[in-house]
Write a protein that holds these residues in place. Structure first.
Motif, PDB file in Angstrom:
ATOM      1  N   MET A   1       0.845  -1.171   0.000  1.00 56.23           N
ATOM      2  CA  MET A   1       0.000   0.000   0.000  1.00 56.23           C
ATOM      3  C   MET A   1       0.891   1.235   0.000  1.00 56.23           C
ATOM      4  O   MET A   1       1.945   1.255   0.624  1.00 56.23           O
ATOM      5  N   LYS A   2       0.439   2.272  -0.697  1.00 57.00           N
ATOM      6  CA  LYS A   2       1.140   3.548  -0.653  1.00 57.00           C
ATOM      7  C   LYS A   2       0.134   4.662  -0.414  1.00 57.00           C
ATOM      8  O   LYS A   2      -1.031   4.559  -0.793  1.00 57.00           O
ATOM      9  N   ILE A   3       0.599   5.710   0.251  1.00 58.57           N
ATOM     10  CA  ILE A   3      -0.225   6.871   0.549  1.00 58.57           C
ATOM     11  C   ILE A   3       0.400   8.046  -0.177  1.00 58.57           C
ATOM     12  O   ILE A   3       1.580   8.348   0.020  1.00 58.57           O
ATOM     13  N   ILE A   4      -0.394   8.708  -1.039  1.00 58.69           N
ATOM     14  CA  ILE A   4       0.130   9.827  -1.813  1.00 58.69           C
ATOM     15  C   ILE A   4      -0.739  11.060  -1.620  1.00 58.69           C
ATOM     16  O   ILE A   4      -1.952  10.958  -1.454  1.00 58.69           O
ATOM     17  N   GLU A   5      -0.083  12.224  -1.632  1.00 57.42           N
ATOM     18  CA  GLU A   5      -0.797  13.476  -1.407  1.00 57.42           C
ATOM     19  C   GLU A   5      -1.523  13.926  -2.664  1.00 57.42           C
ATOM     20  O   GLU A   5      -1.058  13.726  -3.778  1.00 57.42           O
ATOM     21  N   ASP A  37     -10.413  24.288   0.375  1.00 59.78           N
ATOM     22  CA  ASP A  37      -9.739  24.898   1.522  1.00 59.78           C
ATOM     23  C   ASP A  37      -8.247  24.594   1.436  1.00 59.78           C
ATOM     24  O   ASP A  37      -7.816  23.455   1.651  1.00 59.78           O
ATOM     25  N   SER A  38      -7.437  25.598   1.150  1.00 52.10           N
ATOM     26  CA  SER A  38      -6.001  25.385   0.942  1.00 52.10           C
ATOM     27  C   SER A  38      -5.264  25.004   2.225  1.00 52.10           C
ATOM     28  O   SER A  38      -4.116  24.561   2.165  1.00 52.10           O
ATOM     29  N   SER A  39      -5.902  25.142   3.392  1.00 51.85           N
ATOM     30  CA  SER A  39      -5.245  24.740   4.637  1.00 51.85           C
ATOM     31  C   SER A  39      -5.407  23.246   4.922  1.00 51.85           C
ATOM     32  O   SER A  39      -4.805  22.722   5.848  1.00 51.85           O
ATOM     33  N   ILE A  40      -6.219  22.567   4.112  1.00 51.00           N
ATOM     34  CA  ILE A  40      -6.443  21.131   4.290  1.00 51.00           C
ATOM     35  C   ILE A  40      -5.579  20.361   3.297  1.00 51.00           C
ATOM     36  O   ILE A  40      -5.621  20.601   2.098  1.00 51.00           O
ATOM     37  N   HIS A  41      -4.780  19.457   3.819  1.00 53.30           N
ATOM     38  CA  HIS A  41      -3.916  18.608   3.008  1.00 53.30           C
ATOM     39  C   HIS A  41      -4.573  17.236   2.916  1.00 53.30           C
ATOM     40  O   HIS A  41      -5.060  16.707   3.915  1.00 53.30           O
ATOM     41  N   GLN A  42      -4.559  16.644   1.714  1.00 55.18           N
ATOM     42  CA  GLN A  42      -5.294  15.405   1.460  1.00 55.18           C
ATOM     43  C   GLN A  42      -4.380  14.329   0.892  1.00 55.18           C
ATOM     44  O   GLN A  42      -3.452  14.621   0.142  1.00 55.18           O
ATOM     45  N   TRP A  43      -4.707  13.082   1.252  1.00 56.08           N
ATOM     46  CA  TRP A  43      -3.970  11.929   0.750  1.00 56.08           C
ATOM     47  C   TRP A  43      -4.955  10.832   0.353  1.00 56.08           C
ATOM     48  O   TRP A  43      -6.066  10.762   0.885  1.00 56.08           O
ATOM     49  N   ILE A  44      -4.531   9.973  -0.541  1.00 49.82           N
ATOM     50  CA  ILE A  44      -5.289   8.765  -0.847  1.00 49.82           C
ATOM     51  C   ILE A  44      -4.379   7.570  -0.623  1.00 49.82           C
ATOM     52  O   ILE A  44      -3.166   7.655  -0.782  1.00 49.82           O
ATOM     53  N   ALA A  45      -4.994   6.475  -0.202  1.00 49.70           N
ATOM     54  CA  ALA A  45      -4.268   5.222  -0.014  1.00 49.70           C
ATOM     55  C   ALA A  45      -4.589   4.325  -1.203  1.00 49.70           C
ATOM     56  O   ALA A  45      -5.751   4.140  -1.558  1.00 49.70           O
ATOM     57  N   LEU A  46      -3.539   3.778  -1.814  1.00 46.82           N
ATOM     58  CA  LEU A  46      -3.688   2.935  -2.999  1.00 46.82           C
ATOM     59  C   LEU A  46      -3.087   1.560  -2.754  1.00 46.82           C
ATOM     60  O   LEU A  46      -2.072   1.428  -2.084  1.00 46.82           O
ATOM     61  N   GLU A  47      -3.726   0.558  -3.317  1.00 47.75           N
ATOM     62  CA  GLU A  47      -3.180  -0.803  -3.328  1.00 47.75           C
ATOM     63  C   GLU A  47      -3.159  -1.291  -4.761  1.00 47.75           C
ATOM     64  O   GLU A  47      -3.990  -0.884  -5.582  1.00 47.75           O
ATOM     65  N   GLU A  48      -2.229  -2.162  -5.040  1.00 45.04           N
ATOM     66  CA  GLU A  48      -2.133  -2.734  -6.382  1.00 45.04           C
ATOM     67  C   GLU A  48      -3.330  -3.646  -6.622  1.00 45.04           C
ATOM     68  O   GLU A  48      -3.603  -4.549  -5.846  1.00 45.04           O
ATOM     69  N   ILE A  86      -5.346  -0.187   7.063  1.00 45.22           N
ATOM     70  CA  ILE A  86      -5.264   1.002   6.206  1.00 45.22           C
ATOM     71  C   ILE A  86      -5.522   2.266   7.006  1.00 45.22           C
ATOM     72  O   ILE A  86      -4.777   3.242   6.907  1.00 45.22           O
ATOM     73  N   GLY A  87      -6.573   2.270   7.823  1.00 50.07           N
ATOM     74  CA  GLY A  87      -6.867   3.438   8.665  1.00 50.07           C
ATOM     75  C   GLY A  87      -5.720   3.742   9.611  1.00 50.07           C
ATOM     76  O   GLY A  87      -5.329   4.899   9.791  1.00 50.07           O
ATOM     77  N   ASP A  88      -5.150   2.705  10.211  1.00 50.33           N
ATOM     78  CA  ASP A  88      -4.010   2.856  11.109  1.00 50.33           C
ATOM     79  C   ASP A  88      -2.831   3.494  10.366  1.00 50.33           C
ATOM     80  O   ASP A  88      -2.192   4.418  10.873  1.00 50.33           O
ATOM     81  N   ALA A  89      -2.542   3.018   9.163  1.00 50.21           N
ATOM     82  CA  ALA A  89      -1.437   3.571   8.372  1.00 50.21           C
ATOM     83  C   ALA A  89      -1.685   5.038   8.034  1.00 50.21           C
ATOM     84  O   ALA A  89      -0.752   5.859   8.046  1.00 50.21           O
ATOM     85  N   MET A  90      -2.942   5.387   7.757  1.00 52.10           N
ATOM     86  CA  MET A  90      -3.257   6.782   7.428  1.00 52.10           C
ATOM     87  C   MET A  90      -3.114   7.677   8.660  1.00 52.10           C
ATOM     88  O   MET A  90      -2.676   8.825   8.543  1.00 52.10           O
TER      89      MET A  90
END
Length: 166
Positions: A1-5, A37-48, A86-90
């Motif tokens: 799994m990878k987490i990308i912004e 909202d530019s003060s909020i940073h977002q990521w998604i978690a992806l799996e192959e 996944i939630g733990d990793a995030m």
């Protein structure tokens, strides 16, 4: 799994899946409300996946009070992939990122659903301690334009406030 912004050079189908996952969980329009909202940073978690990468989670964090306070905001894992870490990793990813931004305090606001706080065990396993419960915490986020999935345009949902202690 990878987490990308986000934003990143992602295929459009991943943005669409992130929007569906967030809006199905928290209410129509909540994904794009965070992107405005530019003060909020977002990521998604992806799996192959079998054909390509599959979106399995979405999370966000915000820095407030002139960089002193970091907040774990939205966090959602695809229902088919829950209870796989996944939630733990995030949580770990966002705490590390906020620490790298030199915030002094990190908090999280978790949603009560059906009389319980689904994120509580995960947050406590990551050194967050419960502080208080606030009824109607998300009332300013949910209105006629962005109705709460449970309450509609006048959100009365309860939030449990957690603080990171390490």
């Amino acid at each position: 799994m990878k987490i990308i912004e986000i934003p990143a050079k992602l295929p459009m189908y991943l943005f669409v899946r992130a929007e569906e996952l967030v809006d199905d969980t928290f209410g129509e329009g909540m994904f794009f409300k965070q992107t405005w909202d530019s003060s909020i940073h977002q990521w998604i978690a992806l799996e192959e996946g079998y054909y390509n990468e599959e979106l399995v989670g979405y999370c966000s964090a915000q820095i407030k009070q002139e960089g002193l306070l970091g907040i774990l905001k939205t966090s959602v894992v695809h229902p088919d992939r829950q209870r796989h870490g996944i939630g733990d990793a995030m949580v770990k990813h966002r705490v590390k990122w906020l620490q790298e931004q030199n915030v002094q305090t990190i908090k999280s606001y978790a949603w009560f659903m059906d009389g319980r706080v689904p994120a509580q065990k995960m947050l406590m396993n990551n050194d967050f301690k419960p502080l208080d419960d606030i009824r109607g915490y998300w009332s300013s986020d949910h209105n006629a334009g962005f109705p709460c999935r449970i309450c509609g345009s006048n959100c009365k949902c309860v939030a449990r406030i957690f603080e990171y202690e390490k």
